[in-house]
Design an enzyme around this catalytic site. Structure first.
Site, PDB file in Angstrom:
ATOM      1  N   HIS A  70      -0.471   5.642   7.260  1.00 21.32           N
ATOM      2  CA  HIS A  70      -1.647   4.824   6.943  1.00 21.32           C
ATOM      3  C   HIS A  70      -1.740   3.731   7.998  1.00 21.32           C
ATOM      4  O   HIS A  70      -0.747   3.075   8.299  1.00 21.32           O
ATOM      5  CB  HIS A  70      -1.544   4.184   5.558  1.00 21.32           C
TER       6      HIS A  70
ATOM      7  N   HIS B  10     -11.581  -0.240   6.180  1.00 22.62           N
ATOM      8  CA  HIS B  10     -10.146  -0.487   6.043  1.00 22.62           C
ATOM      9  C   HIS B  10      -9.312   0.255   7.087  1.00 22.62           C
ATOM     10  O   HIS B  10      -8.618  -0.364   7.894  1.00 22.62           O
ATOM     11  CB  HIS B  10      -9.748  -0.093   4.610  1.00 22.62           C
TER      12      HIS B  10
ATOM     13  N   HIS C  54      -4.750   1.002  10.418  1.00 24.87           N
ATOM     14  CA  HIS C  54      -6.060   0.345  10.482  1.00 24.87           C
ATOM     15  C   HIS C  54      -6.660   0.416  11.893  1.00 24.87           C
ATOM     16  O   HIS C  54      -7.448  -0.444  12.251  1.00 24.87           O
ATOM     17  CB  HIS C  54      -5.918  -1.129  10.066  1.00 24.87           C
TER      18      HIS C  54
ATOM     19  N   GLU D   6       0.809  -1.228   0.000  1.00 22.87           N
ATOM     20  CA  GLU D   6       0.000   0.000   0.000  1.00 22.87           C
ATOM     21  C   GLU D   6       0.844   1.281   0.000  1.00 22.87           C
ATOM     22  O   GLU D   6       0.353   2.343   0.399  1.00 22.87           O
ATOM     23  CB  GLU D   6      -0.946  -0.007   1.197  1.00 22.87           C
TER      24      GLU D   6
HETATM   25 ZN   LIG Z   1      -4.182  -0.718   4.772  1.00 20.05          ZN
END
Ligand SMILES: [Zn+2]
Length: 262
Positions: free
Chosen positions: A96, A167, A98, A77
């Protein structure tokens, strides 16, 4: 030590803090724009953030490709970071993750995620929710190419945070310290809001004026901000890697003014 070395150490610290504060686990990542070339950024190779050391940092371009391909596995990602750096010249660092407490706000449309606690003010008044399905249909929900990354960056717009439906989230800020701080307090703000909803009644969000007042008083290397970074770094077992900008090492990637991101 060069500014690049200092920045790589700060990136290691950022990785460890995010792991220690439960923002990331085996997955999730943090990146910083290259101090000498705005078209590149630094991020760890594919590795759990808690295990990242200086030797694990790789350099990628704004297409998400390595500038020197040494065969090491990269985060699938990484395009989230590439596309946000590409779209936002003011952004110097991206996370980023979760984190579980943020997830309900990307799924249910009944309550918007907005700042409710003072330390959550940097989230900003608007938190857009990006749904990968809107443009890409049925996927595995991961951002695995630059087109998907660009679509997310477009949804982020000029904001500091975008939630990713089902996500996680992406955060963007002017420095590593700021993006880490934002990413640690984002789930805490979400948790406070969720608990307040359980108590019932109307929710009192921070006003735009309160958010502005918090931003006006914020400086990346003020004693108050440094105190948090120093505390988190020591808690994460990497206090020995800390370099204060006052120690004589340049931090050219840090904008000292207070313009730009909310
Ligand atoms: Zn992710």
């Amino acid at each position: 030590m060069s500014s690049l070395d200092t920045l790589m150490q700060d990136l290691v610290i950022a990785n460890r803090i995010l792991a220690k504060e439960d923002v990331v686990d085996a997955y999730g990542h943090v990146s910083v724009r290259h101090p000498d070339d705005p078209k590149r950024f630094l991020i760890a190779r594919s590795l759990a953030p808690d295990l990242v050391g200086p030797e694990d940092i790789v350099e990628l371009d704004l297409g998400g490709q390595p500038t020197r391909d040494d065969g090491r596995s990269l985060y699938l990602e990484r395009f989230i970071h590439a596309a946000i750096f590409e779209a936002r010249p003011d952004v110097m660092a991206v996370v980023h993750a979760h984190a579980e407490d943020t997830l309900p706000f990307g799924i249910a449309d009944g309550t918007r995620l907005r700042p409710v606690i003072h330390s959550g003010s940097f989230i900003g008044i608007e938190v857009p929710v990006w749904d990968i399905a809107d443009r890409f249909g049925d996927t595995n929900l991961l951002v695995t190419n630059i087109e998907q990354g660009r679509d997310l960056a477009k949804c982020l717009g000029a904001n500091s945070v975008a939630l990713m439906r089902g996500h996680g989230f992406a955060t963007a800020a002017r420095s590593l310290i700021e993006v880490v701080r934002l990413s640690v307090y984002l789930p805490r703000n979400a948790r406070a809001l969720m608990r307040a909803k359980q108590l019932g009644g109307d929710i009192k969000y921070l006003s735009q004026g309160e958010i502005d007042a918090r931003n006006r008083g914020y400086r990346p290397y003020s004693p108050e901000t440094w105190r948090t970074w120093e505390y988190w770094a020591n808690k994460a077992g990497c206090g020995h890697l800390l370099t204060r900008p006052d120690d004589g090492h340049a931090h050219p990637h840090i904008r000292r003014d207070n313009a730009g991101l909310q």
